[in-house]
Design a protein around this motif. Structure first.
Motif, PDB file in Angstrom:
ATOM      1  N   GLN A  64      58.654  34.997  50.919  1.00  0.00           N
ATOM      2  CA  GLN A  64      57.201  34.305  50.902  1.00  0.00           C
ATOM      3  C   GLN A  64      56.803  33.554  49.710  1.00  0.00           C
ATOM      4  N   SER A  65      57.844  33.279  48.615  1.00  0.00           N
ATOM      5  CA  SER A  65      58.034  32.514  47.311  1.00  0.00           C
ATOM      6  C   SER A  65      56.708  32.710  46.659  1.00  0.00           C
ATOM      7  N   PRO A  66      56.291  34.048  46.319  1.00  0.00           N
ATOM      8  CA  PRO A  66      55.059  34.289  45.475  1.00  0.00           C
ATOM      9  C   PRO A  66      55.407  33.732  44.012  1.00  0.00           C
ATOM     10  N   PRO A  67      54.386  33.409  43.221  1.00  0.00           N
ATOM     11  CA  PRO A  67      54.585  33.045  41.683  1.00  0.00           C
ATOM     12  C   PRO A  67      55.568  34.049  40.979  1.00  0.00           C
ATOM     13  N   PRO A  68      56.331  33.496  40.043  1.00  0.00           N
ATOM     14  CA  PRO A  68      57.360  34.108  39.455  1.00  0.00           C
ATOM     15  C   PRO A  68      56.671  35.607  38.623  1.00  0.00           C
ATOM     16  N   TRP A  69      57.307  36.588  38.596  1.00  0.00           N
ATOM     17  CA  TRP A  69      56.724  37.878  37.969  1.00  0.00           C
ATOM     18  C   TRP A  69      57.782  37.720  36.585  1.00  0.00           C
ATOM     19  N   ARG A  70      57.100  37.800  35.432  1.00  0.00           N
ATOM     20  CA  ARG A  70      57.560  37.766  34.220  1.00  0.00           C
ATOM     21  C   ARG A  70      57.331  39.029  33.486  1.00  0.00           C
ATOM     22  N   ALA A  71      58.099  39.844  33.089  1.00  0.00           N
ATOM     23  CA  ALA A  71      57.845  41.167  32.467  1.00  0.00           C
ATOM     24  C   ALA A  71      58.319  41.192  31.215  1.00  0.00           C
ATOM     25  N   GLY A  72      58.627  40.402  30.311  1.00  0.00           N
ATOM     26  CA  GLY A  72      59.136  40.545  29.097  1.00  0.00           C
ATOM     27  C   GLY A  72      58.335  40.986  28.098  1.00  0.00           C
ATOM     28  N   SER A  73      57.065  40.809  28.211  1.00  0.00           N
ATOM     29  CA  SER A  73      56.227  41.613  27.292  1.00  0.00           C
ATOM     30  C   SER A  73      55.123  42.067  27.912  1.00  0.00           C
ATOM     31  N   PRO A  74      53.929  42.759  27.508  1.00  0.00           N
ATOM     32  CA  PRO A  74      52.707  43.212  28.202  1.00  0.00           C
ATOM     33  C   PRO A  74      52.074  41.898  28.659  1.00  0.00           C
ATOM     34  N   ALA A  75      51.818  41.023  27.720  1.00  0.00           N
ATOM     35  CA  ALA A  75      51.000  39.848  27.925  1.00  0.00           C
ATOM     36  C   ALA A  75      51.791  39.101  29.262  1.00  0.00           C
ATOM     37  N   GLU A  76      53.037  38.893  29.337  1.00  0.00           N
ATOM     38  CA  GLU A  76      53.725  38.053  30.347  1.00  0.00           C
ATOM     39  C   GLU A  76      53.393  39.016  31.737  1.00  0.00           C
ATOM     40  N   THR A  77      53.735  40.399  31.680  1.00  0.00           N
ATOM     41  CA  THR A  77      53.264  41.147  32.856  1.00  0.00           C
ATOM     42  C   THR A  77      51.731  41.150  33.135  1.00  0.00           C
ATOM     43  N   ILE A  78      50.893  40.894  32.400  1.00  0.00           N
ATOM     44  CA  ILE A  78      49.580  40.579  32.682  1.00  0.00           C
ATOM     45  C   ILE A  78      49.183  39.297  33.343  1.00  0.00           C
ATOM     46  N   ASP A  79      49.849  38.429  32.882  1.00  0.00           N
ATOM     47  CA  ASP A  79      49.648  37.104  33.283  1.00  0.00           C
ATOM     48  C   ASP A  79      50.373  36.807  34.593  1.00  0.00           C
ATOM     49  N   SER A  80      51.565  37.502  34.803  1.00  0.00           N
ATOM     50  CA  SER A  80      52.126  37.417  36.285  1.00  0.00           C
ATOM     51  C   SER A  80      51.395  38.366  37.115  1.00  0.00           C
ATOM     52  N   ALA A  81      50.905  39.103  36.792  1.00  0.00           N
ATOM     53  CA  ALA A  81      50.132  40.072  37.818  1.00  0.00           C
ATOM     54  C   ALA A  81      48.978  39.249  38.264  1.00  0.00           C
ATOM     55  N   THR A  82      48.068  38.652  37.180  1.00  0.00           N
ATOM     56  CA  THR A  82      47.038  37.549  37.458  1.00  0.00           C
ATOM     57  C   THR A  82      47.439  36.734  38.470  1.00  0.00           C
ATOM     58  N   ALA A  83      48.388  36.009  38.277  1.00  0.00           N
ATOM     59  CA  ALA A  83      48.731  34.837  39.064  1.00  0.00           C
ATOM     60  C   ALA A  83      49.086  35.365  40.511  1.00  0.00           C
ATOM     61  N   TYR A  84      49.661  36.594  40.682  1.00  0.00           N
ATOM     62  CA  TYR A  84      50.332  37.236  41.838  1.00  0.00           C
ATOM     63  C   TYR A  84      49.048  37.634  42.644  1.00  0.00           C
ATOM     64  N   VAL A  85      48.043  38.140  42.088  1.00  0.00           N
ATOM     65  CA  VAL A  85      46.435  38.460  42.602  1.00  0.00           C
ATOM     66  C   VAL A  85      45.706  37.485  43.177  1.00  0.00           C
ATOM     67  N   HIS A  86      45.886  36.192  42.358  1.00  0.00           N
ATOM     68  CA  HIS A  86      45.274  34.862  42.950  1.00  0.00           C
ATOM     69  C   HIS A  86      45.871  34.458  44.263  1.00  0.00           C
ATOM     70  N   TRP A  87      47.451  34.611  44.119  1.00  0.00           N
ATOM     71  CA  TRP A  87      48.055  34.291  45.265  1.00  0.00           C
ATOM     72  C   TRP A  87      47.879  34.883  46.722  1.00  0.00           C
ATOM     73  N   LEU A  88      47.779  36.380  46.150  1.00  0.00           N
ATOM     74  CA  LEU A  88      47.392  37.266  47.379  1.00  0.00           C
ATOM     75  C   LEU A  88      45.909  37.052  47.925  1.00  0.00           C
ATOM     76  N   MET A  89      44.958  36.780  47.100  1.00  0.00           N
ATOM     77  CA  MET A  89      43.691  36.238  47.412  1.00  0.00           C
ATOM     78  C   MET A  89      43.630  34.784  48.207  1.00  0.00           C
ATOM     79  N   ASP A  90      44.314  33.991  47.705  1.00  0.00           N
ATOM     80  CA  ASP A  90      44.280  32.920  48.443  1.00  0.00           C
ATOM     81  C   ASP A  90      44.909  32.871  49.857  1.00  0.00           C
ATOM     82  N   ARG A  91      45.666  33.748  50.220  1.00  0.00           N
ATOM     83  CA  ARG A  91      46.185  34.153  51.166  1.00  0.00           C
ATOM     84  C   ARG A  91      45.405  34.831  52.217  1.00  0.00           C
TER      85      ARG A  91
END
Length: 241
Positions: A64-91
């Protein structure tokens, strides 16, 4: 229609509640506040993040090619989760993890007075009428049970939850799956044929009818009919007057 139905099962969006309230108020509110919510409540949302990550992995495996999930730090995890939430909502994905998180964000909005639930004018009087007739009222929506309770408890028409006996979301099953409606009938203590399901979506009505429920297509002003094959109603005033 059974004579008489022992219970009514209701969809929300386009049935009890204007579609615009969901698409132009609730969804934008969740989208705008998701990152701040995750940052402020990081210690409380670990399960939400884990569910999102699990769905993200499934989407990657499914190509499905979702946005990449980067979990190197808590901030990266939250950024990744936010981008994925937006991606899910767009669909407009009916993701259980997404719906649970949205419900928690909306809870803050309702508590702060930023949100008030909207229902069509005929809904409060129909709820009162059906309950006075001794019928059970239940909700089945892709929104989480929490989101459902918030909408009806903090509606512009007042607290409507005393009329409702139980709420079902996608943890019960998909709304297009007949087995979901069989489970709901069992939970209500009713034979499927003693339950009347009202929705604006034909695929959901088809599944409910396949399970044995009575059905009616709710066509609200401004919303085009979604197919055919079910009795059509324009207002809850037409149902069990």
């Amino acid at each position: 229609m059974p004579d008489p139905p022992g219970a009514l099962l209701l969809d929300i969006e386009g049935t009890t509640t204007p579609v615009d309230f969901v698409t132009r108020v609730l969804f934008p509110y969740a989208r705008e506040h998701v990152q701040d919510f995750l940052l402020r409540r990081a210690s409380e949302v670990r399960d939400d993040l884990a569910r999102l990550f699990s769905e993200h992995e499934a989407d990657e495996r499914g190509g499905q090619s979702p946005p990449p999930w980067r979990a190197g730090s808590p901030a990266e995890t939250i950024d990744s989760a936010t981008a994925y939430v937006h991606w899910l909502m767009d669909r407009d994905r009916k993701s259980t993890a997404l719906k649970a998180l949205q419900g928690r964000i909306w809870e803050e909005g309702y508590q702060a007075g930023h949100l008030r639930g909207q229902v069509y004018p005929d809904v409060p009087r129909a709820f009162a009428r059906w309950r006075a007739q001794g019928r059970d009222l239940a909700i089945f929506s892709s929104g989480s049970v929490l989101a459902q309770k918030l909408l009806f408890s903090r509606s512009e028409a007042g607290d409507l939850t005393p009329f409702l006996c139980v709420y079902f979301d996608t943890t019960t099953g998909a709304k297009s799956d007949a087995e979901s409606y069989r489970k709901i009938a069992r939970a209500l203590g009713q034979a499927p044929e003693a339950v009347l399901f009202l929705s604006d979506v034909t695929a959901e009505l088809d599944a409910a009818r396949c399970a044995g429920m009575a059905t009616a297509l709710c066509v609200r002003a401004g919303n085009p009919p979604d197919g055919a094959g079910h009795p059509v109603l324009l207002s809850f005033d037409e149902v069990l007057p």
